[in-house]
Write an enzyme that holds these catalytic residues in place. Structure first.
Site, mmCIF file in Angstrom:
data_model
loop_
_atom_site.group_PDB
_atom_site.id
_atom_site.type_symbol
_atom_site.label_atom_id
_atom_site.label_comp_id
_atom_site.label_asym_id
_atom_site.label_seq_id
_atom_site.Cartn_x
_atom_site.Cartn_y
_atom_site.Cartn_z
ATOM 1 N N THR A 185 0.663 -1.145 -0.055
ATOM 2 C CA THR A 185 -0.012 0.012 -0.030
ATOM 3 C C THR A 185 0.720 1.189 -0.044
ATOM 4 O O THR A 185 1.991 0.970 0.719
ATOM 5 C CB THR A 185 -0.894 0.145 1.188
ATOM 6 O OG1 THR A 185 -0.100 0.224 2.501
ATOM 7 C CG2 THR A 185 -1.771 -1.196 1.378
ATOM 8 N N GLU A 330 -5.854 -3.957 0.129
ATOM 9 C CA GLU A 330 -5.982 -4.876 1.102
ATOM 10 C C GLU A 330 -7.296 -5.814 0.674
ATOM 11 O O GLU A 330 -7.486 -7.006 1.430
ATOM 12 C CB GLU A 330 -6.161 -4.342 2.412
ATOM 13 C CG GLU A 330 -5.179 -3.564 3.383
ATOM 14 C CD GLU A 330 -4.808 -2.047 3.015
ATOM 15 O OE1 GLU A 330 -5.139 -1.678 1.864
ATOM 16 O OE2 GLU A 330 -4.349 -1.520 3.459
ATOM 17 N N LYS A 438 -13.393 18.300 10.125
ATOM 18 C CA LYS A 438 -13.962 18.499 11.297
ATOM 19 C C LYS A 438 -14.433 19.880 11.627
ATOM 20 O O LYS A 438 -13.289 20.598 11.807
ATOM 21 C CB LYS A 438 -13.305 17.721 12.338
ATOM 22 C CG LYS A 438 -13.029 16.302 12.065
ATOM 23 C CD LYS A 438 -12.327 15.617 13.201
ATOM 24 C CE LYS A 438 -12.175 13.918 12.835
ATOM 25 N NZ LYS A 438 -10.886 13.788 12.060
ATOM 26 N N TRP A 443 -18.742 16.544 11.234
ATOM 27 C CA TRP A 443 -18.162 16.175 10.056
ATOM 28 C C TRP A 443 -18.527 16.745 8.548
ATOM 29 O O TRP A 443 -19.849 16.665 8.397
ATOM 30 C CB TRP A 443 -17.847 14.504 9.936
ATOM 31 C CG TRP A 443 -17.072 14.090 10.918
ATOM 32 C CD1 TRP A 443 -16.511 14.655 11.984
ATOM 33 C CD2 TRP A 443 -16.808 12.664 10.952
ATOM 34 N NE1 TRP A 443 -15.688 13.586 12.716
ATOM 35 C CE2 TRP A 443 -16.027 12.479 11.983
ATOM 36 C CE3 TRP A 443 -17.151 11.483 10.382
ATOM 37 C CZ2 TRP A 443 -15.460 11.189 12.549
ATOM 38 C CZ3 TRP A 443 -16.393 10.278 10.761
ATOM 39 C CH2 TRP A 443 -15.801 10.052 11.622
#
Ligand code: ADP
Length: 542
Positions: A185, A330, A438, A443
């Site tokens: 990754t 993944e 934030k 959010w």
């Protein structure tokens, strides 16, 4: 009581053997790094892969040894995929766009024994050689005539290796849980981590990826993967195409609009896949030149959020079907595809676009849920958003060499994405958890703000990031690139948001830039943008 079926391991080599036996004359066409086109068919690819497997054995690359590649999408890279994994070794595909220090880190971490590279990367390899501690040999993926001049110790020539062997070689049989392919990754935080795919999971994933609601592969498709073979196996297309007997078109290093368009047309490509920035380049070129596609019918777009405006243009102006997809390294990497269900046949256009803008429902094999900070499952009502957790047979159980400890929580893998799931099963990403803005304890979705910005006709690309604010913690700003000739002022762009988002989601500022930073996998690099704007003073904060 066990069933009475043959116990045959699911090995990667079976894919190319199948393509050779049943689609032997189906073509693989490549734009080469030496210049010009190369064409052959699956039967020849299989022959050369077996010769290369023999050559690897002669070099001393045995079971489980890691063999790295730094290469574009091309026929030799395809052969290496099969020769390495098929013979029981592990192919480690390296992203050449990473910083050299990162490449050295992952090659040493993987303990790569051999490195195969396209000649375009010879200067990079020369620089890397002193840092690569485990490599026993380097192979330039070319013929004798184009061997690089750089100082690379014991440099071998790919074509000579292949020519020195015959194809009298049987793929070995072994435990299908053996590692086949290692991908790292990009590690936007911390060191890159290795994801080691198994033979078995690669085959199951390739079956699933070929389904009608996923890539919809068949022996009638001509597939051009723009997504690189060095980034999560080009979303598994080098495995799916032989499985389905589809023709492959491999574009090499030139991924600009003009090169891609010419290849789509000359090879009669029907299906393609890539990240949104690729389509941006292609669309700009086609608009400028007033061009149309003659054969392309479907494009899969993922890797980062595909702006709804892009879906609309590709479908309405260019007659394509867009499939918005989500996944991650993944997950081998496919997780969800946004396609319509039968009950959506009669819904109006706008409702259809709203579904296509989401990341989609899971492919069979992937299970998902959203949880709050305490790990409690949240409702699938399309409103509650939380951390997306996944599980399934092609999702990792741990990183290579146990890096980072056990990544699972109660048997689920936390994706790091913040999402909603609606009652029909469609998942929508609000943000990557580290990109969410934030503000005042609430959010704000950076993706939603970006989607609105790029829907403005004068905007080519936009990023929404949070900048520090004394009262609200963070406030969103838009950093945008205008289209060539695009005219829009800061005030006009801000007005464009009115009525499209809640008042407190309204960006506080707009900054126009000539270009935005991207990661090695072609995604907006929010991390570098946030660093760039870390001292940015908002007038609202004055
Ligand atoms: P990296 O970019 O870190 O190398 P991946 O290529 O595995 O890693 O990226 C996976 C991540 O990319 C996902 O967790 C998600 O945040 C993002 N992503 C992938 N597809 C989409 C999509 N269609 N919409 C929004 N985000 C996406």
């Amino acid at each position: 009581m066990h069933g009475l079926m043959m116990d045959m391991p699911l090995l990667v080599s079976s894919l190319i053997r199948h393509a050779d036996r049943w689609h032997g004359d189906t073509e693989i066409v490549s734009k080469t790094v030496e210049g010009g086109m190369h064409r052959y068919a699956y039967s020849e690819a299989h022959k050369r892969a077996r010769r290369l497997a023999k050559a690897l054995g002669a070099l001393g690359a045995g079971m489980h040894d890691r063999v790295a590649t730094l290469a574009w999408n091309g026929y030799r890279h395809f052969e290496i995929y099969y020769a390495v994994a098929g013979s029981g070794a592990v192919i480690h595909t390296i992203n050449p766009r990473l910083f050299p220090e990162q490449i050295a880190y992952i090659a040493n971490h993987a303990e790569d024994k051999f490195v195969f590279f396209d000649i375009t990367f010879a200067p990079l390899i020369e620089k890397l050689v002193p840092q690569l501690k485990t490599v026993k040999g380097y192979v330039a993926m070319t013929g004798r005539a184009h061997m690089p001049k750089e100082k690379i110790p014991g440099l071998l020539c790919y074509e000579e290796l292949v020519e020195a062997q015959d194809d009298d070689y049987e793929w070995p049989s072994f435990d299908d849980r053996t590692g086949a392919c290692l991908c790292y990754t990009s590690g936007t935080t911390g060191n890159p981590r290795g994801v080691l795919l198994q033979h078995r999971t690669t085959i199951i994933h390739a079956y699933a990826a070929s389904l009608p609601d996923v890539f919809c592969l068949s022996a009638r498709e001509v597939v051009l993967p723009v997504v690189p073979m060095f980034h999560v196996n080009a979303w598994a297309l080098p495995y799916c195409c032989p499985l389905a007997g589809a023709k492959m078109v491999l574009p090499g290093q030139h991924l600009d609009g003009e090169s891609l368009y010419q290849l789509f047309e000359s090879e009669e490509v029907t299906l393609s896949a890539g990240v949104p920035t690729v389509w941006l380049g292609l669309l700009n070129y086609m608009k400028q030149e007033k061009l149309r596609f003659s054969t392309l019918k479907r494009v899969v777009i993922g890797g980062s959020a595909c702006p709804p405006a892009m879906i609309r243009i590709l479908q309405e102006d260019y007659g394509l079907e867009v499939r918005h997809a989500w996944g991650m390294t993944e997950m081998s990497p496919l997780g969800t595809f946004a396609v319509l269900k039968a009950k959506h046949a009669k819904i109006d256009k706008e409702a259809r676009y709203a579904i296509q803008a989401k990341q989609g429902f899971p492919i069979f094999g992937v299970d998902m849920k959203i949880v709050d900070q305490d790990g409690s499952e949240l409702p699938r009502d399309g409103k509650a958003f939380g951390d997306l957790m996944v599980r399934g047979p092609w999702i990792i159980s741990g990183y290579f060499k146990g890096e980072g400890g056990d990544p699972l929580r109660d048997g689920w893998f936390p994706t790091g994405d913040v999402v909603t799931i609606d009652p029909e099963g469609y998942m929508q990403i609000t943000d990557r958890s580290k990109d969410v803005i934030k503000s005042g304890g609430e959010w704000i979705s950076s993706i939603e703000l970006e989607n609105i910005a790029v829907a403005h006709p004068a905007i080519a690309e936009a990023a929404a990031i949070g900048v520090r604010h004394p009262q609200w913690d963070e406030r969103p700003i838009i950093v945008a690139v205008k289209k060539p000739g695009g005219k829009v002022s800061k005030e006009e762009l801000l007005r464009f948001f009115e009525g499209k988002v809640a008042k407190w989601w309204m960006p506080d500022d707009v900054v126009f830039v000539a270009e935005l930073p991207h990661t090695a996998t072609g995604k907006l690099s929010k991390l570098s943008l946030r660093q760039q704007f870390k001292d940015y003073k908002l007038s609202s904060a004055a």
